[in-house]
Every structure is written in structure tokens, then in C-alpha cells.
Design a protein around this motif. Structure first.
Motif, PDB file in Angstrom:
ATOM      1  N   THR A  24      43.308  48.838  45.076  1.00  0.00           N
ATOM      2  CA  THR A  24      43.267  47.549  44.378  1.00  0.00           C
ATOM      3  C   THR A  24      43.220  46.402  45.382  1.00  0.00           C
ATOM      4  N   ARG A  33      39.759  46.077  46.848  1.00  0.00           N
ATOM      5  CA  ARG A  33      38.831  45.454  45.914  1.00  0.00           C
ATOM      6  C   ARG A  33      39.016  43.939  45.877  1.00  0.00           C
ATOM      7  N   VAL A  73      40.251  46.393  36.965  1.00  0.00           N
ATOM      8  CA  VAL A  73      41.273  45.497  37.524  1.00  0.00           C
ATOM      9  C   VAL A  73      41.008  44.064  37.069  1.00  0.00           C
ATOM     10  N   ALA A 107      34.933  43.459  43.006  1.00  0.00           N
ATOM     11  CA  ALA A 107      36.202  43.926  42.462  1.00  0.00           C
ATOM     12  C   ALA A 107      35.954  44.937  41.354  1.00  0.00           C
ATOM     13  N   CYS A 108      36.888  45.850  41.169  1.00  0.00           N
ATOM     14  CA  CYS A 108      36.812  46.837  40.099  1.00  0.00           C
ATOM     15  C   CYS A 108      36.828  46.129  38.742  1.00  0.00           C
ATOM     16  N   LEU A 125      42.613  52.721  34.605  1.00  0.00           N
ATOM     17  CA  LEU A 125      43.324  52.734  35.882  1.00  0.00           C
ATOM     18  C   LEU A 125      44.358  53.862  35.916  1.00  0.00           C
ATOM     19  N   GLN A 140      46.600  53.939  44.860  1.00  0.00           N
ATOM     20  CA  GLN A 140      46.025  53.038  43.861  1.00  0.00           C
ATOM     21  C   GLN A 140      46.247  51.575  44.262  1.00  0.00           C
TER      22      GLN A 140
END
Length: 203
Positions: free
Chosen positions: A166, A169, A107, A103-104, A128, A162
Motif C-alpha cells: 500500500t 502504491r 485502496v 495507486a491500487c 484487499l 500488505q
């Protein structure tokens, strides 16, 4: 105690980033940091002031590296849409590799931090937002070049992209759902390809 030399500091930040990215801010203890950085508590505080400041500096490094990757990919493509597609493919490939976390980090930080922990959450939100603005700019350039139509505002397209990223991710972070990542990437690429005007699609 003096701050570590530049190379030593960069290495410490690299290790801190890997730890925070994997475990999150709250689940990372001072003992974890001592072991990962090979530094005593006093040296950590002398070099970075606080755990929060160390986290923010590591997150900033993460953001700079992520943005450099994005800009590098976009610069290699004359078509803004093709550049975004290449970025998606690169991101999906990164999600498949073993990293501190799939995952980012930005985030993960937004989800972990309550609103009252403003500095760290705001920094992640700003990161972000910076990416969303980059996507907005790319879509605006694609419109100006006649690559896509202008029926939908660039900012709205950027928010859709975006949100898709997300979601990808999050899927990558869930072992039970990871098989769906390729399908999600393909769906988003198909959406981007579908935005192209007929002349641009066959250019």
C-alpha cells in the motif's frame, strides 16, 4: 433497451474501469461516462442499472485481473517467498508504467468512500482482504515447506506485506516521492529474503 453484446459490454467495462480508476467515483460525472463509453445516459442505465452498479462491476473486473496476475506469478515459482518477491517486482514495474492511476484502485476506493457508502467500500475492502489472505496462505506454505521460520504468524507477516505494498502504491501516485519507490521495493525484498532460513536461502 437490450443489454449490449458481450464484447461490447466488456469494452464498456474496460473504459469505465479506466475512468473510475483515474478520477475516482465521485469525480466521475455522467457526462464523463457518456463520453468514455460512447453511450447515452439511458443506454448506460439500461445496461448497468446505475453509476454505482457500473462502478462495482468495473471494480470486480479489476479485482479478478489483479488476482489472476498474482496467482500466475506465484504458480511460476516453487518457492513461496521467491513468488512474493517476483510479485513485488512486477507490481513496481506496473507502477512505473502509465496507467489510469499508479495507486491500487481498491485502496483509492477505500480512501474515497465514506463508511455510509457501504456497498462500494465493502467491495474494495473485501478485495484487499482477499489479497491479504492470499499472502497469509503463501507465508503458511513457506513455513510448512521449511523455507521460513514460524516465530511470526503468517497473518502478521501478510499484514506487514500488505502495508508495504500500500505504501509503495501511494509513493507511486506522488510524483515528488516517486524516486523513493525503488528503495521501498528493495527494502521489502530484503525483508522477505531475510525471513528465509539458511538452508532455504542457499537452495
Amino acid at each position: 433497451m437490450a443489454r449490449p453484446a458481450k464484447q461490447s459490454r466488456e469494452e464498456s467495462l474496460r473504459r469505465a474501469l479506466a475512468l473510475f480508476w483515474s478520477k475516482g467515483f465521485h469525480n466521475t460525472s455522467l457526462k464523463d461516462l457518456e463520453q468514455a463509453l460512447n453511450m447515452r445516459p439511458g443506454s448506460i442505465y439500461a445496461a448497468f442499472t446505475s453509476k454505482e452498479a457500473l462502478f462495482c462491476e468495473a471494480l470486480a473486473d479489476y479485482g479478478r485481473a489483479a488476482k489472476a496476475d498474482y496467482l500466475g506469478i506465484m504458480e511460476r515459482h516453487g518457492s513461496r517467498i521467491d513468488g512474493l518477491i517476483a510479485y513485488l517486482r512486477s507490481m513496481a514495474a506496473a507502477c512505473e508504467r502509465e496507467q489510469p492511476a499508479r495507486a491500487c484502485m481498491a485502496v483509492k476506493t477505500v480512501l474515497e468512500m465514506p463508511m455510509e457508502q457501504g456497498a462500494m467500500r465493502e467491495q474494495a475492502e473485501a478485495l484487499l482482504q482477499d489479497f491479504e489472505q492470499g499472502f497469509t496462505h503463501a507465508f503458511a506454505e513457506a513455513m510448512a515447506a521449511g523455507e521460513i521460520g514460524d516465530a511470526i504468524a503468517p497473518g502478521r507477516l501478510a499484514r506487514r506485506l500488505q502495508a508495504d505494498i500500500t505504501g509503495m502504491r501511494v509513493l507511486a501516485e506522488r510524483p515528488s516521492a516517486r524516486d523513493g519507490l525503488a528503495e521501498r521495493v528493495d527494502d521489502t525484498i530484503a525483508w522477505l529474503e531475510g525471513l528465509k532460513l539458511p538452508a532455504a536461502a542457499h537452495a
